[in-house]
Design a protein around this motif. Structure first.
Motif, PDB file in Angstrom:
ATOM      1  N   LEU A 104      11.461  -3.464  -1.842  1.00 27.53           N
ATOM      2  CA  LEU A 104      10.377  -3.107  -1.436  1.00 27.53           C
ATOM      3  C   LEU A 104       9.837  -1.520  -0.572  1.00 27.53           C
ATOM      4  O   LEU A 104       8.527  -0.559  -0.518  1.00 27.53           O
ATOM      5  N   ASN A 105      11.180  -1.483  -0.265  1.00 24.49           N
ATOM      6  CA  ASN A 105      11.424  -0.178   0.809  1.00 24.49           C
ATOM      7  C   ASN A 105      11.334   0.472   0.319  1.00 24.49           C
ATOM      8  O   ASN A 105      11.535   1.827   0.597  1.00 24.49           O
ATOM      9  N   GLU A 106      11.974   0.738  -1.112  1.00 30.69           N
ATOM     10  CA  GLU A 106      12.791   2.001  -2.095  1.00 30.69           C
ATOM     11  C   GLU A 106      11.261   2.572  -2.707  1.00 30.69           C
ATOM     12  O   GLU A 106       9.525   2.453  -2.507  1.00 30.69           O
ATOM     13  N   LYS A 107      11.076   4.320  -2.738  1.00 29.02           N
ATOM     14  CA  LYS A 107      10.162   4.756  -2.878  1.00 29.02           C
ATOM     15  C   LYS A 107      10.893   5.945  -4.693  1.00 29.02           C
ATOM     16  O   LYS A 107      11.487   5.766  -4.577  1.00 29.02           O
ATOM     17  N   ARG A 165       1.117  -1.378  -0.309  1.00 33.65           N
ATOM     18  CA  ARG A 165       0.463  -0.099   0.060  1.00 33.65           C
ATOM     19  C   ARG A 165       0.899   1.104   0.077  1.00 33.65           C
ATOM     20  O   ARG A 165       0.059   2.384  -0.857  1.00 33.65           O
ATOM     21  N   ASN A 166       2.442   1.291   0.681  1.00 35.96           N
ATOM     22  CA  ASN A 166       2.828   2.548   0.217  1.00 35.96           C
ATOM     23  C   ASN A 166       4.003   2.273  -0.430  1.00 35.96           C
ATOM     24  O   ASN A 166       4.324   3.122  -0.205  1.00 35.96           O
ATOM     25  N   THR A 167       4.075   1.614  -1.305  1.00 36.42           N
ATOM     26  CA  THR A 167       4.826   1.742  -2.458  1.00 36.42           C
ATOM     27  C   THR A 167       4.392   2.736  -3.593  1.00 36.42           C
ATOM     28  O   THR A 167       2.832   2.854  -4.263  1.00 36.42           O
ATOM     29  N   ASP A 168       5.735   3.582  -4.578  1.00 35.73           N
ATOM     30  CA  ASP A 168       4.966   3.707  -5.408  1.00 35.73           C
ATOM     31  C   ASP A 168       4.054   3.164  -6.637  1.00 35.73           C
ATOM     32  O   ASP A 168       4.307   2.197  -6.811  1.00 35.73           O
ATOM     33  N   PRO A 169       3.001   3.329  -7.155  1.00 33.49           N
ATOM     34  CA  PRO A 169       1.809   2.922  -8.028  1.00 33.49           C
ATOM     35  C   PRO A 169       2.307   2.514  -8.775  1.00 33.49           C
ATOM     36  O   PRO A 169       2.158   1.357  -9.322  1.00 33.49           O
ATOM     37  N   LYS A 170       3.464   2.941  -9.909  1.00 30.01           N
ATOM     38  CA  LYS A 170       3.846   2.556 -10.797  1.00 30.01           C
ATOM     39  C   LYS A 170       5.297   1.285 -10.889  1.00 30.01           C
ATOM     40  O   LYS A 170       5.060   0.618 -11.511  1.00 30.01           O
ATOM     41  N   PHE A 171       5.585   1.481  -9.313  1.00 32.18           N
ATOM     42  CA  PHE A 171       6.937   0.414  -8.929  1.00 32.18           C
ATOM     43  C   PHE A 171       5.024  -0.946  -8.606  1.00 32.18           C
ATOM     44  O   PHE A 171       5.789  -1.700  -9.330  1.00 32.18           O
ATOM     45  N   ARG A 172       4.256  -0.867  -8.222  1.00 35.24           N
ATOM     46  CA  ARG A 172       3.144  -1.930  -7.821  1.00 35.24           C
ATOM     47  C   ARG A 172       2.867  -2.172  -9.548  1.00 35.24           C
ATOM     48  O   ARG A 172       2.722  -3.678  -9.421  1.00 35.24           O
ATOM     49  N   GLN A 173       2.412  -0.949 -10.270  1.00 33.30           N
ATOM     50  CA  GLN A 173       2.311  -1.986 -11.898  1.00 33.30           C
ATOM     51  C   GLN A 173       2.952  -2.197 -12.682  1.00 33.30           C
ATOM     52  O   GLN A 173       3.341  -3.758 -12.539  1.00 33.30           O
ATOM     53  N   GLU A 174       5.167  -2.265 -11.869  1.00 35.88           N
ATOM     54  CA  GLU A 174       5.409  -2.967 -12.418  1.00 35.88           C
ATOM     55  C   GLU A 174       5.754  -4.262 -11.629  1.00 35.88           C
ATOM     56  O   GLU A 174       5.565  -5.800 -12.812  1.00 35.88           O
TER      57      GLU A 174
END
Length: 74
Positions: free
Chosen positions: A71-74, A17-26
């Protein structure tokens, strides 16, 4: 595309939930590819396939610590 729900540990869900949306899409795209391969396998071949994938990943330097960092990168 359709949506599925997968239960994970609370900490993983929180990080998701706290991860960047672009990264979640990847991640979603990569999971889609992995799941496609898994579901092409026979049921009895899935766990050996995943274990082999884990071993190869570790041999190439990918481990839980690296996953945690990603996972902790933003």
């Amino acid at each position: 595309m359709d949506r599925i729900v997968i239960e994970v540990e609370d900490g993983i869900a929180r990080k998701w939930r706290n991860t960047d949306p672009k990264f979640r899409q990847e991640i979603s795209q990569k999971l889609d590819q992995v799941l496609s391969v898994i579901f092409e396998k026979k049921t009895e071949d899935i766990w050996p396939f995943l274990e082999n994938l884990r071993i190869k990943s570790e041999e190439r330097g990918f481990n839980d610590d690296i996953l945690e960092q990603i996972l902790n990168e933003k």
